[in-house]
Design a protein around this motif. Structure first.
Motif, PDB file in Angstrom:
ATOM      1  N   UNK A 274       0.808  -1.218   0.000  1.00 12.68           N
ATOM      2  CA  UNK A 274       0.000   0.000   0.000  1.00 12.68           C
ATOM      3  C   UNK A 274       0.843   1.271   0.000  1.00 12.68           C
ATOM      4  N   UNK A 275       2.130   1.162   0.352  1.00  7.15           N
ATOM      5  CA  UNK A 275       2.978   2.354   0.369  1.00  7.15           C
ATOM      6  C   UNK A 275       3.464   2.686  -1.040  1.00  7.15           C
ATOM      7  N   UNK A 276       4.017   1.702  -1.736  1.00  5.85           N
ATOM      8  CA  UNK A 276       4.573   1.953  -3.067  1.00  5.85           C
ATOM      9  C   UNK A 276       3.649   1.519  -4.197  1.00  5.85           C
ATOM     10  N   UNK A 277       2.522   0.918  -3.850  1.00  2.00           N
ATOM     11  CA  UNK A 277       1.524   0.480  -4.837  1.00  2.00           C
ATOM     12  C   UNK A 277       2.118  -0.524  -5.819  1.00  2.00           C
ATOM     13  N   UNK A 278       2.924  -1.443  -5.301  1.00  2.00           N
ATOM     14  CA  UNK A 278       3.548  -2.467  -6.128  1.00  2.00           C
ATOM     15  C   UNK A 278       2.954  -3.828  -5.803  1.00  2.00           C
ATOM     16  N   UNK A 279       2.657  -4.658  -6.818  1.00  3.23           N
ATOM     17  CA  UNK A 279       2.108  -5.989  -6.550  1.00  3.23           C
ATOM     18  C   UNK A 279       3.163  -6.928  -5.986  1.00  3.23           C
ATOM     19  N   UNK A 280       2.733  -7.787  -5.073  1.00  5.02           N
ATOM     20  CA  UNK A 280       3.590  -8.786  -4.442  1.00  5.02           C
ATOM     21  C   UNK A 280       2.899 -10.146  -4.514  1.00  5.02           C
ATOM     22  N   UNK A 281       3.711 -11.201  -4.551  1.00  2.00           N
ATOM     23  CA  UNK A 281       3.196 -12.553  -4.424  1.00  2.00           C
ATOM     24  C   UNK A 281       3.141 -12.892  -2.936  1.00  2.00           C
ATOM     25  N   UNK A 282       1.926 -13.108  -2.425  1.00  2.00           N
ATOM     26  CA  UNK A 282       1.762 -13.374  -0.995  1.00  2.00           C
ATOM     27  C   UNK A 282       2.383 -14.714  -0.626  1.00  2.00           C
ATOM     28  N   UNK A 283       3.012 -14.772   0.555  1.00  5.93           N
ATOM     29  CA  UNK A 283       3.585 -16.000   1.083  1.00  5.93           C
ATOM     30  C   UNK A 283       2.814 -16.412   2.339  1.00  5.93           C
ATOM     31  N   UNK A 284       3.281 -17.453   3.011  1.00  5.34           N
ATOM     32  CA  UNK A 284       2.501 -18.043   4.097  1.00  5.34           C
ATOM     33  C   UNK A 284       2.202 -17.064   5.223  1.00  5.34           C
ATOM     34  N   UNK A 285       3.151 -16.153   5.529  1.00  5.99           N
ATOM     35  CA  UNK A 285       2.967 -15.241   6.657  1.00  5.99           C
ATOM     36  C   UNK A 285       2.422 -13.874   6.251  1.00  5.99           C
ATOM     37  N   UNK A 286       2.050 -13.715   5.011  1.00  2.33           N
ATOM     38  CA  UNK A 286       1.635 -12.405   4.520  1.00  2.33           C
ATOM     39  C   UNK A 286       0.256 -12.020   5.041  1.00  2.33           C
ATOM     40  N   UNK A 287       0.146 -10.784   5.501  1.00  4.71           N
ATOM     41  CA  UNK A 287      -1.126 -10.174   5.874  1.00  4.71           C
ATOM     42  C   UNK A 287      -1.182  -8.805   5.187  1.00  4.71           C
ATOM     43  N   UNK A 288      -2.363  -8.220   5.023  1.00  6.51           N
ATOM     44  CA  UNK A 288      -2.458  -6.931   4.322  1.00  6.51           C
ATOM     45  C   UNK A 288      -1.521  -5.858   4.867  1.00  6.51           C
ATOM     46  N   UNK A 289      -1.296  -5.844   6.179  1.00  8.80           N
ATOM     47  CA  UNK A 289      -0.452  -4.806   6.775  1.00  8.80           C
ATOM     48  C   UNK A 289       1.037  -5.111   6.665  1.00  8.80           C
ATOM     49  N   UNK A 290       1.402  -6.330   6.271  1.00 11.55           N
ATOM     50  CA  UNK A 290       2.811  -6.711   6.250  1.00 11.55           C
ATOM     51  C   UNK A 290       3.291  -7.124   4.865  1.00 11.55           C
ATOM     52  N   UNK A 291       2.543  -6.784   3.836  1.00  8.09           N
ATOM     53  CA  UNK A 291       2.889  -7.216   2.476  1.00  8.09           C
ATOM     54  C   UNK A 291       4.321  -6.843   2.120  1.00  8.09           C
ATOM     55  N   UNK A 292       4.722  -5.649   2.466  1.00 11.89           N
ATOM     56  CA  UNK A 292       6.032  -5.138   2.051  1.00 11.89           C
ATOM     57  C   UNK A 292       7.193  -5.951   2.607  1.00 11.89           C
ATOM     58  N   UNK A 293       6.960  -6.627   3.734  1.00 13.55           N
ATOM     59  CA  UNK A 293       8.043  -7.335   4.408  1.00 13.55           C
ATOM     60  C   UNK A 293       7.916  -8.852   4.355  1.00 13.55           C
TER      61      UNK A 293
END
Length: 435
Positions: A82-101
């Motif tokens: 949501x900060x850089x508006x870049x798409x990511x492939x979600x992994x097992x620990x991904x949540x909406x607030x932690x996508x970037x990391x």
């Protein structure tokens, strides 16, 4: 020649899961490796619901470095940083607030594959998009690079409290279980037809992209799915389709290194040569650069020199292309900057950290002078790579000289990890005290 196959199925654990990506792996695993690859023999690497983006990146880099054809089977879900508006492939620990990391940036995948020789890389993708990515895709199609053949679909978000199935990839796997592997474009069409027969894919975006020379003038095209046709303009792109944004450099930030203060992770050296050139208006260039050296693919020739340890020859060849780009387009053109980035990476491969650091500092300074913002991925990547190479310097005097410039740039371009500027300042203090 033996081939390589990467099977990657990933989706979050818990309520954020949109698709049960891993459910396709048993079907794919039942297909002989040679059929998955389309070669006589093949090595298969399987990643199921991985936890860490860096672990995925490591496997991806190893697969991209392998000689021979590479086929990537990718099932999962796309979420937006949501900060850089870049798409990511979600992994097992991904949540909406932690996508970037906790998720894998899509441009990491594209950047790791982009220097492979044309015609050797195929990606078959079955992706589900979260609502934010889905809305963005209508205006900004997923950029997969110019040298990768990509087939598949992106499905819209499923209804709430519903976990979708990777139906397209299951159709692909079922077709391959027959033991026959048709050409990827035909396999793709057969999978879409099977999906249509089952009543699925009505609102999907279909991915169809081929490298230059294979009939596709631009990166991945996306169109509403129709069982028997693709709505397209005369130029070959779907109606309403817009050209992708310029390619962005992969985020080179990696894991800890010895001697680095807590809280700061030293950028890891990139393993590929720099980003593709783009025209001034952001549209990927139809050619990479003027061709003074008589080579159809200078990047392949340069990579071959590096693999053979002929680093001087590689830099001479890249320098010729850089000079031609400067003459044709100007010193600050994207074409010239592309070759400056290539030479910066070549210096790294040759073990000349000072030259590489200096080159990346120059690229970053030039991009900022052109008006590019400090948060632009290309600017951030240049400073991150300069920072990494600075950390490899063994000459204290040279480290002090370049460190002063790096500190100034870090003040303007802090990057994606906290503590970068503090790290440079602490290291400079130590150099001045003990150097």
């Amino acid at each position: 020649m033996p081939g390589t196959v990467l099977l990657l199925a990933a989706s979050p654990v818990g309520r954020g899961r949109l698709v049960d990506a891993a459910s396709v792996l048993p079907v794919l695993a039942a297909v002989p490796p040679a059929v998955l690859s389309g070669t006589d023999t093949a090595t298969v690497v399987e990643l199921v619901d991985p936890l860490e983006p860096q672990a995925v990146l490591t496997r991806l880099r190893a697969a991209a470095a392998a000689p021979g054809p590479l086929t990537v089977f990718l099932a999962g879900q796309l979420q937006l940083d949501r900060r850089q508006r870049l798409p990511h492939l979600a992994l097992a620990r991904t949540a909406p607030a932690t996508v970037r990391y906790t998720a894998l940036p899509w441009h990491w995948l594209r950047e790791e594959l982009r220097l492979r020789p044309d015609g050797t890389t195929t990606v078959l993708a079955d992706l589900h998009a979260d609502p934010e990515v889905w809305a963005q895709l209508r205006q900004r199609p997923l950029d997969t690079g110019r040298n990768i053949a990509v087939y598949g679909r992106i499905a819209p978000p499923p209804p709430r409290r519903t976990v979708a199935a990777p139906s397209y990839m299951k159709a692909v796997a079922t077709l391959l279980r027959s033991g026959h592997r048709p050409p990827p474009d035909r396999l793709h069409q057969q999978a879409l037809a099977r999906l249509a027969d089952e009543g699925g894919a009505g609102g999907d975006l279909v991915l169809t992209a081929q490298p230059p020379g294979a009939g596709a003038p631009y990166p991945a095209t996306a169109a509403s799915f129709h069982p028997d046709r693709h709505t397209a303009t005369a130029g070959g792109a779907p109606a309403g389709w817009q050209l992708p944004q310029p390619p962005v450099a992969s985020d080179p930030l990696a894991a800890t290194a010895e001697g680095v203060p807590a809280g700061w992770h030293t950028p890891q050296a990139p393993v590929t040569v720099s980003p593709l050139a783009a025209t001034a208006d952001g549209v990927p260039a139809p050619r990479r650069a003027p061709r003074p050296a008589g080579s159809d693919d200078p990047h392949a020739a340069i990579a071959e020199c590096v693999r053979g340890g002929r680093h001087g020859d590689a830099d001479v060849l890249a320098a010729r292309w850089e000079q031609a780009a400067v003459r044709a387009h100007g010193t600050a053109s994207e074409e010239a900057l592309h070759w400056a980035e290539v030479r910066a990476d070549l210096a790294m491969f040759a073990g000349d950290a000072a030259r590489s650091c200096r080159a990346w500092l120059t690229v970053a300074t030039t991009r900022l002078a052109l008006g590019q913002s400090p948060g632009t991925p290309e600017v951030e990547a240049a400073v991150d790579r300069a920072h990494h190479q600075w950390g490899q310097l063994g000459d204290p005097a040279r480290a002090r000289e370049l460190g002063a410039e790096l500190a100034e740039l870090r003040g303007r371009v802090p990057g994606r990890r906290q503590g970068a500027l503090d790290h440079v300042r602490r290291q400079l203090t130590q150099l001045r005290t003990h150097g």
